[in-house]
Structures are given as C-alpha cells and as structure tokens.
Design a protein around this motif. Structure first.
Motif, PDB file in Angstrom:
ATOM      1  N   PRO A 144      40.281  51.720  51.745  1.00 32.06           N
ATOM      2  CA  PRO A 144      38.991  51.106  51.638  1.00 32.06           C
ATOM      3  C   PRO A 144      38.951  49.672  51.471  1.00 32.06           C
ATOM      4  O   PRO A 144      40.087  49.058  50.996  1.00 32.06           O
ATOM      5  CB  PRO A 144      38.549  51.727  50.069  1.00 32.06           C
ATOM      6  N   ASP A 145      38.287  48.951  52.209  1.00 33.62           N
ATOM      7  CA  ASP A 145      38.058  47.492  52.337  1.00 33.62           C
ATOM      8  C   ASP A 145      37.123  46.936  51.280  1.00 33.62           C
ATOM      9  O   ASP A 145      35.963  46.756  51.467  1.00 33.62           O
ATOM     10  CB  ASP A 145      37.730  47.004  53.617  1.00 33.62           C
ATOM     11  N   VAL A 146      37.694  46.863  50.084  1.00 31.60           N
ATOM     12  CA  VAL A 146      36.982  46.681  48.783  1.00 31.60           C
ATOM     13  C   VAL A 146      36.691  45.023  48.599  1.00 31.60           C
ATOM     14  O   VAL A 146      37.579  44.282  48.310  1.00 31.60           O
ATOM     15  CB  VAL A 146      37.591  47.176  47.872  1.00 31.60           C
ATOM     16  N   ARG A 147      35.877  44.614  49.578  1.00 30.72           N
ATOM     17  CA  ARG A 147      35.417  43.021  49.586  1.00 30.72           C
ATOM     18  C   ARG A 147      34.132  42.622  49.756  1.00 30.72           C
ATOM     19  O   ARG A 147      33.294  43.558  50.374  1.00 30.72           O
ATOM     20  CB  ARG A 147      36.501  42.402  50.487  1.00 30.72           C
ATOM     21  N   ILE A 148      33.662  41.510  49.047  1.00 27.42           N
ATOM     22  CA  ILE A 148      32.321  41.132  49.270  1.00 27.42           C
ATOM     23  C   ILE A 148      32.153  40.541  50.576  1.00 27.42           C
ATOM     24  O   ILE A 148      33.178  39.888  51.259  1.00 27.42           O
ATOM     25  CB  ILE A 148      32.029  40.035  48.035  1.00 27.42           C
ATOM     26  N   PRO A 149      31.080  40.818  51.440  1.00 26.09           N
ATOM     27  CA  PRO A 149      30.781  40.368  52.678  1.00 26.09           C
ATOM     28  C   PRO A 149      30.810  38.840  52.678  1.00 26.09           C
ATOM     29  O   PRO A 149      30.570  38.280  51.819  1.00 26.09           O
ATOM     30  CB  PRO A 149      29.133  40.987  52.904  1.00 26.09           C
ATOM     31  N   GLY A 150      31.301  38.677  53.931  1.00 29.26           N
ATOM     32  CA  GLY A 150      31.472  37.124  54.237  1.00 29.26           C
ATOM     33  C   GLY A 150      30.265  36.175  53.888  1.00 29.26           C
ATOM     34  O   GLY A 150      30.589  35.182  53.330  1.00 29.26           O
ATOM     35  N   ASP A 193      35.366  40.312  39.029  1.00 31.56           N
ATOM     36  CA  ASP A 193      36.593  40.667  39.777  1.00 31.56           C
ATOM     37  C   ASP A 193      37.169  41.882  38.946  1.00 31.56           C
ATOM     38  O   ASP A 193      38.102  42.287  39.279  1.00 31.56           O
ATOM     39  CB  ASP A 193      37.485  39.388  39.084  1.00 31.56           C
ATOM     40  N   ARG A 194      36.333  42.706  38.382  1.00 31.00           N
ATOM     41  CA  ARG A 194      36.526  44.092  37.912  1.00 31.00           C
ATOM     42  C   ARG A 194      35.510  44.984  37.998  1.00 31.00           C
ATOM     43  O   ARG A 194      34.278  44.519  37.438  1.00 31.00           O
ATOM     44  CB  ARG A 194      37.235  43.951  36.516  1.00 31.00           C
ATOM     45  N   ILE A 195      35.743  46.177  38.250  1.00 32.14           N
ATOM     46  CA  ILE A 195      34.762  47.062  38.328  1.00 32.14           C
ATOM     47  C   ILE A 195      35.437  48.553  37.678  1.00 32.14           C
ATOM     48  O   ILE A 195      36.442  48.976  37.798  1.00 32.14           O
ATOM     49  CB  ILE A 195      34.464  47.670  39.820  1.00 32.14           C
ATOM     50  N   SER A 196      34.590  48.997  36.770  1.00 34.62           N
ATOM     51  CA  SER A 196      34.985  50.302  36.178  1.00 34.62           C
ATOM     52  C   SER A 196      33.750  51.699  36.329  1.00 34.62           C
ATOM     53  O   SER A 196      32.700  51.103  36.535  1.00 34.62           O
ATOM     54  CB  SER A 196      34.977  50.207  34.642  1.00 34.62           C
ATOM     55  N   LEU A 197      34.360  52.612  36.416  1.00 36.69           N
ATOM     56  CA  LEU A 197      33.217  53.648  36.819  1.00 36.69           C
ATOM     57  C   LEU A 197      33.861  54.935  36.076  1.00 36.69           C
ATOM     58  O   LEU A 197      35.112  55.231  36.115  1.00 36.69           O
ATOM     59  CB  LEU A 197      33.482  53.910  38.447  1.00 36.69           C
ATOM     60  N   ALA A 215      39.238  49.120  38.659  1.00 37.37           N
ATOM     61  CA  ALA A 215      39.421  48.367  39.687  1.00 37.37           C
ATOM     62  C   ALA A 215      39.406  46.615  39.354  1.00 37.37           C
ATOM     63  O   ALA A 215      38.662  46.175  38.460  1.00 37.37           O
ATOM     64  CB  ALA A 215      38.647  48.417  41.024  1.00 37.37           C
ATOM     65  N   HIS A 216      40.572  46.119  40.119  1.00 37.11           N
ATOM     66  CA  HIS A 216      40.604  44.735  39.656  1.00 37.11           C
ATOM     67  C   HIS A 216      40.919  43.763  41.019  1.00 37.11           C
ATOM     68  O   HIS A 216      41.417  44.240  41.559  1.00 37.11           O
ATOM     69  CB  HIS A 216      41.481  44.456  38.723  1.00 37.11           C
ATOM     70  N   SER A 217      40.448  42.603  41.019  1.00 40.67           N
ATOM     71  CA  SER A 217      40.856  41.807  42.318  1.00 40.67           C
ATOM     72  C   SER A 217      40.963  40.455  41.905  1.00 40.67           C
ATOM     73  O   SER A 217      40.080  39.927  41.104  1.00 40.67           O
ATOM     74  CB  SER A 217      39.824  42.042  43.345  1.00 40.67           C
ATOM     75  N   ALA A 218      42.158  39.932  42.087  1.00 38.29           N
ATOM     76  CA  ALA A 218      42.491  38.397  41.866  1.00 38.29           C
ATOM     77  C   ALA A 218      41.552  37.746  42.454  1.00 38.29           C
ATOM     78  O   ALA A 218      41.283  36.491  42.244  1.00 38.29           O
ATOM     79  CB  ALA A 218      44.051  38.121  41.970  1.00 38.29           C
ATOM     80  N   SER A 219      41.090  37.745  43.609  1.00 43.56           N
ATOM     81  CA  SER A 219      40.221  37.021  44.587  1.00 43.56           C
ATOM     82  C   SER A 219      38.749  37.269  44.469  1.00 43.56           C
ATOM     83  O   SER A 219      37.820  36.881  45.111  1.00 43.56           O
ATOM     84  CB  SER A 219      40.543  36.955  45.971  1.00 43.56           C
ATOM     85  N   SER A 220      38.652  37.975  43.447  1.00 41.78           N
ATOM     86  CA  SER A 220      37.170  38.578  42.957  1.00 41.78           C
ATOM     87  C   SER A 220      36.458  39.395  44.272  1.00 41.78           C
ATOM     88  O   SER A 220      35.368  39.160  44.566  1.00 41.78           O
ATOM     89  CB  SER A 220      36.315  37.339  42.661  1.00 41.78           C
ATOM     90  N   PHE A 221      37.401  40.265  44.786  1.00 43.95           N
ATOM     91  CA  PHE A 221      37.154  41.212  45.873  1.00 43.95           C
ATOM     92  C   PHE A 221      36.465  40.351  47.094  1.00 43.95           C
ATOM     93  O   PHE A 221      35.697  40.608  47.852  1.00 43.95           O
ATOM     94  CB  PHE A 221      35.980  41.836  45.588  1.00 43.95           C
TER      95      PHE A 221
END
Length: 782
Positions: A144-150, A193-197, A215-221
C-alpha cells in the motif's frame, strides 16, 4: 450632449467592470451564493446518467471569514445516501460534515485546509454479482502506498472521523457483515499523521473477527513512509480461535517490514508463531519461530526456531513462485512407558531434533486453490537415549491444493533411521544391576549392535511400512556374534491403525561362535528356585504399572546361513557343536526347528559321533519332536542309537554291526562288557533299562544323562511305568532321576562321612507346582 455621451461611453465599461469585480468580491467573500443546497442538488442530477444517485434530507452550508479573501466553507448533510447499482445497493450516513478553507495568492485561489471531516451513522450494503470472477493478479505483491496525493501536498488535513455502524457485502460464495470506525488526527495540530481503525466482521466462510489498525507517518503521509500496528482476534467457523498482532513499516513504499505474532487454538490443538519478514513486490524473505501442541497422539508438540523462508516470483503472469525453506524443528514424542529395566538400556527421547529443508513451486500471491508441489528433507540430529544412539533422515515429495486440506495431499516419502549401541560392554555393565543381566558367556562380548529402518511410504496407506535391518558385530577372544538381518517395521498413523506398531524380522546368523561356561558334575547343583529368577507375570511388575498395554507386536525368524552353523564350544566336547536354526519367535510363542549337525561326542565313557539330531519345537516343549542318530565305535564293532518321537517319550532303537541282541548292546553301552559277564545287579539294571526304552518311559534327557555319566543302578516298574536311575557324579556324589506318568523327580545324594549323608529332592507334577525337600541321613551297617 457630446460631452455626456463621451462620459457615458467611458464610464459604462468601467461601471461594468466594477459590477463584475463587486460580484466576484461578493462570491469570494460569500461563497454560499454558489455553493448551496440548490446548486448542489442541481449538480447531483448530472450524475444520474452515470448510474450514480445521490440524495439527502437536509443540507446546510455556512462560511467563516478569517480575512479578506480567506474563507472557510462548512457543509453539513443529514441522511445522505448514494446508490450505484449493481454493486452499491446503498451507502448511507445519518450525518456528514466537511469543511475546507481557501485563500487567494494573487489572482489564484489556494486550498489551505481540508477538514475536519465527520461521517456518522453509516449503513453500507454492497452486492457482488454471481458471475463476478476472481480478479486475476498481476503476479506481484501489492504494498500500500499510503500517502496524500501530490496536489494536496501544501494542504493541511484536519481530523477525520468515519463511523459505519452496519456494513454488508454479499458475494457468490457467502456474505460478510460488520461495523467499522475510522479516526484520523494530528499529533502536531497541523495535519493528520496518524490513523486508527476498529472493525467487527462476520463471515459466512471464515467466522467472526474483531480488530484494530493504528497507522502513523512521520511525514504526515506525504513521502510514502508509514508504520502500522494491526491486532486481530476471532472465532473460526470450524471451531478454532485465532489472535494476532502485526507490525508493518516502510520508508519508501517499495519494501515492507513485517513482524507477526499469532496464536491459534482448536480443542487440544494450540499453535503460536512469530514471523519477521521483508517483503517487496517480487520477493519475500522471512524468519519464523513458533510451536504447536496437541498435533497428534504420537507427536503431542512441535517447536520450530530459526526457520528461514526465501520466496520469489518466477512467473508473473501465471502467479507462480519458487520457495526455499530451512528450519530447525523439535518434535516432542508421546511418552511410551517401557518396563523399568528396559529404560536402563534405552529411553525413548522426549524430543527429536530435525533439520528440515524444503523447496518447490507454489502460488506467489496467496491463492489456496492453486497447486503446490515440491520436496522436503528432514535430518534427525544424532540423539543418545541412555545407551542407544539415534540418527537418520526423511525425504518426501509432496503435491496438493491447500484449500483441499491435508487429507487431499499426495506424498512419497523415503526414510532412514538408525539406532546403535556402540559399546556392548557398557550395556553389559549397566544390565548387571538389573533383573535382565547379560548371562555368561555373552557378558564378555564387546562391539556394536545396529538397528535401522529405511524405505518408502505413501499417503495412500493408513500405515507406514519401513524395511528394517539388524546388524551386530560382537566378539571376544573365543566368541563371535555377527548377525545380518532384514525385515519390516509397520507404524500406523491414521484410522484404526493409529498408534500401533509391528516388527517382522528375519535374523540371519552369519558368523556365530559361542563359548559355554565350563561344566562340571562334581558338586551338588541348586535344586530350588533362585529368588532372583522371576517366573510367570512377575517381570511385568517391574514397570510399576501392570494396567498399561503396549500396542506393539513382533515376529522374529532365526535362521543360520547355509553352511555356517552356530558353533558351540564346551569343555565337555572335543570339538565345537554345530547347530543350524530355523525358528520363529513372537509375542506369544517360540516355534520352528533346530538341527545339531555331525560332531564328535563322548557317550557311555567312549568316543562317539553324533550324525545328526533334529528337533521340531512344540508347545509345551516336552512335546517337541526329535529325530537323531549316534554312532559309538568299538574295536571290532560299532553300536548305532537312533532316536525318534517326542522329547518326553522318544522311541530309542539300538542296533549294532555285527548284529547283537538289545541286551548285549545295552550291556556294552552301560558297563562295557557283554550281558553274560555282568553280576546280577548290573544285569537287572540292563533289563530295566531295556524295558523302559521299549515302553517309551525314558525321556530323551534321561537317556542322555545315562550316556554321560557312570551308571550305578537302573530301576523300572512296568506296572506303574516308573523309571529311575542312579548315576555317579563324583566319588561321594550320586544323582537319581525318575519319572512316572505326569510326575518327575530328581535328587542328589552327597556322603559326608562316618555314615552321614545329605539328600536333596525336587518333585514336579504337570498339573501342580513343584515341591523341594532336603534331609540328613545317618546309617550304620551291622
């Protein structure tokens, strides 16, 4: 007039531009002029031709101004539903709220914030058509590429909450239903920068599950870096209970690190495992540790550690992969209780360590309906159980479809297991202190004894049939026991045969020579049972548990190699005694025959020769059939003794060359001179012996005793068929043997001097226990 016209001509465009600018300012500062329930309702109608139907019961649009041309638009909708048949029957939420903020940089509007987003009271129902086929995989693992669109890279994403209270998916194989809660927030109040489900699912095919994902991302996904923790627990429809925790992490979205801790239980079966893996789109490299308990009655527990799996894609379009697996496995075995003294020799191991390796071909992307095939090898690490060393290996070719279960798999397995006693002298030393001491003359042997099983087994049988081999290389200064034997070992592993074993062996005496202890007849032998000798079922009590039965049967054939009889050395014979065997022993009886081949003997105080002596064993042993022939040479004649019948009642035929009467033949045998030259006592002994032989009242053992010792007297009562003989063992010692019907008696008399003597008797009846007696006698002649 002209002046006014010019002014009007000039001011009209300016006024129009001013009106346009004013309208634009109004729209930008009051966007609800365009974004409102009416405009959005009109816009939704353009979705109908696409098969998308959107409706709601109420909508409110509001704005908040944070400055000139800096606006936040909030939309709140109640009871919104979307339908997109045939897949989406409905997707409804009771309350939806979303906000977005924008501002102008120059003449260009710039989206600044999205959120917060709230969707609650969700109810989603999806139906997959019956003719929907499984989507074909592209043969690569999806990471999974969990990132916000450019285009949202400079946009702050504010907290998100989505609550689906009821969701259901119907598909051609069943249905899945449950509930889902999704929350996304920020730890730095800037962007999420974090998601819970959390979710709860019920599946017709699998069972009921509860789980959470964080889930967590240091770069805010925004850079493809993220980590996630997954916790899952549930009950399978088959009765199993599963729980697991999974940690995932990636720095770039191209390679995924995975750590899994999983537990499974079903009845007495319990399993736990830990997996550390690195996954890319075309390969999997994993390290596995774990254990399983309650696997089967024979193997109650299996542990595996340091297991390494390398899996790579080999055919992208066909979804095929090649795997290579190496693992150290320890299998705990069922504790088979042996008699206490047997465990002194060999204690079955509690654990067997196996070095397992496997390789083969399987699906690359999980598809349990695709065939898997390969080969497996297991090397048993050498193990010492008391005095017995064990080693060996197993190799198997397997093929099957995982979804069909283990019973549908096919395998062909080859096995080679070795059990070795390397130091027989050490075994002798250990057994000396038990109820099973190694008797003389075998207690001086040294060398090795090896037992091995090797062969093939198939999944088509309910039991394993393993060819077995027994080999010994034991020897001492005057003895040798070289055996080379073959047979088969059967072990049941399923159905009615489970837990049962049987051994069928053919033991070939290849080169055997045995030295008997020196025998002497000059002292009184013990005629009462030794307390150390256990008869009947007494030996079984040594285990401490007489109630346990052992599902093990054996049948062992004992044969000598043609032309290589067993050689028995004795101080009573000038040369070795050659014995040929053809016997069988099992857990019930001993049967077969043995043959004593031609060798010189000493009979009736003369050098003689045994031509042959064949014995066919029977139960009881007294009924064994005997057939033999002795030749006793004299200076001018020879006497032939032929024996036939049973050991208990043989037919003894006496003949001579040149021919003589039976009385003369017996007289020559017993006393070395013709009947006419004997005194009355000796003549009476000859007559009694002749009658006992004629009426088969003399057992073979009695006859051989007469032939081996000097005769003092023989008595026989033809009415009662009672036979007795007194023979001289030494100067002051005599032996008396006798028999009458089912009664047998043996006694020894030792003269002590000055009229004193001691006599020991042992009487035995076929239908009652034996009785022993001893008395001291004083006598004086007048």
């Amino acid at each position: 007039m002209k002046k006014k016209a010019v002014i009007a001509l000039i001011s009209a465009p300016l006024l129009f531009l001013a009106m346009i600018f004013a309208l634009l300012i109004a729209v930008l500062n009051w966007p609800t002029i365009i974004i409102n329930p009416y405009s959005l309702s009109a816009l939704s109608k353009y979705l109908i031709p696409l098969g998308i139907h959107v409706g709601w019961s109420d909508m409110k649009v509001s704005t908040i101004s944070s400055g000139f041309l800096d606006e936040t638009v909030s939309i709140k909708v109640e009871n919104i539903c979307i339908k997109m048949k045939p897949e989406i029957e409905h997707g409804c939420f009771s309350d939806v709220g979303i906000s977005f903020r924008y501002e102008f940089k120059g003449m260009i509007p710039n989206l600044k914030e999205i959120g917060p987003l709230s969707m609650t009271g969700g109810d989603i129902y999806v139906v997959l058509a019956d003719d929907v086929e499984d989507e074909s995989t592209d043969g690569e693992i999806f990471i999974p590429d969990v990132r916000i669109p450019g285009y949202f890279s400079d946009v702050s994403i504010l907290p998100v909450r989505i609550s689906v209270e009821s969701t259901k998916v119907d598909y051609y194989g069943g249905s899945v239903s449950g509930s889902v809660d999704i929350n996304a927030d920020s730890s730095n109040q800037n962007t999420i920068d974090r998601i819970s489900l959390s979710f709860r699912l019920n599946s017709d095919a699998l069972g009921r599950f509860d789980g959470t994902i964080a889930a967590h991302s240091a770069s805010s996904f925004r850079k493809g870096d993220w980590s996630a923790s997954v916790n899952l627990s549930g009950n399978l429809d088959g009765g199993g209970i599963v729980s697991s925790s999974i940690d995932l992490s990636t720095d770039d979205g191209k390679e995924l690190g995975v750590e899994v801790n999983a537990d499974y239980s079903e009845g007495i079966l319990a399993a736990s495992s830990k997996i550390d893996a690195t996954i890319s789109s075309k390969s999997v490299n994993a390290l596995l540790n774990g254990n399983m308990k309650g696997v089967s009655d024979v193997i109650p527990e299996v542990r595996f550690s340091g297991c390494r799996l390398d899996f790579k894609s080999s055919d992208k379009s066909g979804n095929r992969g090649l795997f290579d697996f190496k693992c150290l496995t320890s299998a705990r075995l069922k504790r088979n209780k042996l008699p206490r003294d047997a465990e002194v020799i060999y204690r079955p191991p509690e654990d067997i360590d196996l070095d397992i390796s496997a390789n083969g071909e399987s699906f690359f992307i999980p598809d349990l309906d695709v065939i898997t095939k390969g080969s497996l090898s297991a090397v048993v690490r050498p193990h010492k159980g008391k005095l017995v060393y064990m080693s060996g290996h197993l190799s198997s070719a397997f093929e099957g479809v995982p979804s069909e279960g283990v019973k549908g798999w096919k395998f062909q397995t080859e096995a080679d297991l070795d059990f070795t006693i390397k130091n027989f002298a050490e075994l002798v030393s250990v057994l000396e202190k038990t109820s099973w001491p190694v008797p003389a003359p075998f207690n001086v042997l040294d060398g090795s004894v090896e037992f091995s099983v090797e062969g093939k087994m198939s999944s088509e049988s309910d039991k394993i049939i393993l060819p077995a081999k027994l080999r010994s290389r034991l020897e001492s200064a005057k003895q040798k026991i070289f055996l080379d034997s073959a047979g088969k070992l059967e072990i049941g592993f399923k159905g009615d045969a489970s837990g049962k074993a049987a051994l069928d062996m053919n033991v070939d005496f290849d080169d055997v020579q045995i030295q008997l202890p020196d025998l002497a007849l000059a002292s009184i032998p013990r005629l009462v049972p030794d307390s150390r000798i256990i008869t009947g079922g007494g030996l079984g009590n040594l285990s401490g548990d007489t109630s346990e039965s052992y599902d093990f049967e054996y049948s062992i054939s004992l044969r000598t190699v043609s032309g290589k009889p067993i050689r028995i050395l004795s101080n009573l014979t000038p040369e070795f005694i050659p014995i040929a065997l053809d016997m069988n022993t099992n857990d019930e009886r001993l049967s077969g025959s043995f043959k004593i081949e031609s060798f010189p003997v000493k009979l009736f105080s003369r050098s003689a020769n045994l031509d042959y002596l064949d014995i066919e064993l029977a139960d009881p042993s007294e009924k064994s059939v005997v057939k033999g022939k002795f030749v006793i040479p004299y200076i001018d004649m020879k006497i032939l003794v032929e024996i036939a019948g049973t050991i208990e009642q043989p037919s003894i035929v006496l003949a001579s060359e040149p021919p003589m009467s039976e009385g003369d033949i017996l007289s020559m045998l017993l006393y070395g001179e013709p009947l006419n030259d004997l005194d009355s006592d000796n003549a009476s002994s000859v007559s009694n012996t002749n009658m006992a032989i004629a009426e088969r009242s003399m057992a073979l053992t009695s006859f051989l005793l007469l032939a081996s010792t000097p005769i003092q007297s023989v008595a026989y009562n033809p009415d009662t068929k009672t036979f007795s003989a007194r023979v001289r063992l030494a100067n002051k010692t005599s032996l008396t043997v006798g028999s009458s019907g089912d009664q047998k008696e043996v006694g020894i008399k030792q003269r002590l001097g000055k009229g004193w003597s001691i006599t020991t008797n042992l009487e035995k009846h076929d239908t009652s226990p034996g009785a022993a007696s001893a008395y001291i006698e004083w006598s004086k002649r007048y």
